[in-house]
Design an enzyme around this catalytic site. Structure first.
Site: not given
Length: 198
Positions: A6-8, A22, A174
């Site tokens: 993931a990407t946050a 995402e 992601s």
């Protein structure tokens, strides 16, 4: 962090806080969902963006929301953002022997906007901006280059979106759109979804 990707990201500016993540939920090479919301409103002036195991994200968001609500009803006052971040750290730390596999960017406002980064065992670090997840190195490169303390809230939103887009372009774990939570200083949080093609 290995495992689900993931990407946050989170960005703090004088006019508020922006959190973005995402929407892809994947395990290894398998995409389980293209609509997993990893950005959560917490109360009426806080929120969090997460990377890691989706069930753990949901569990800590619910637990934190309930603890904050209980505190505010019992004490008849709002919980400070720093206190809420520390509470989240305690929730994570209390599970350190069987950790909740989630990296979190937590933010909101009381007397000023604030952003905190938490690892799966509850370390709490205050930052001006940050990124977590498998796409974090790519997102942080852009954030390091483009962040300014005098940015407007709209510029911060655009930077958050662009940093998640950059990460999603190279991180196969992601993708599939971006949820953006905007918490304007003195205002109500709002979430919108942005296409990666936009």
């Amino acid at each position: 962090m290995s495992g689900p990707g993931a990407t946050a990201v989170g960005i703090k500016v004088k006019d508020g806080v922006v959190l973005a993540a995402e929407r892809r939920m994947s395990y290894g090479g398998f995409i389980m969902s293209k609509a997993a919301r990893k950005v959560f409103k917490v109360g009426d002036r806080m929120g969090m963006a997460c990377a890691g195991l989706y069930a753990d994200m949901q569990a800590i968001a619910r637990a934190l929301e309930n603890e904050i609500r209980y505190y505010e009803i019992s004490n008849k006052r709002k919980m400070k953002v720093r206190s809420a971040a520390r509470l989240l750290g305690l929730i994570l730390y209390s599970n350190k022997l069987f950790p909740l596999m989630t990296e979190t960017v937590f933010g909101g406002y009381d007397d000023e906007p604030r952003i905190f980064v938490l690892d799966p065992v509850g370390s709490v670090i205050e930052e001006k901006y940050s990124a977590v997840g498998t796409g974090a190195p790519l997102a942080m490169a852009l954030l390091d280059k483009e962040y300014r303390e005098d940015m407007s809230l709209e510029e911060a939103q655009n930077l958050a979106i662009e940093s998640v887009k950059v990460a999603s372009g190279r991180d196969s774990l992601s993708g599939d759109g971006i949820d953006v939570l905007v918490i304007p200083f003195g205002g109500k949080p709002s979430i919108r979804t942005v296409s990666l093609e936009a």
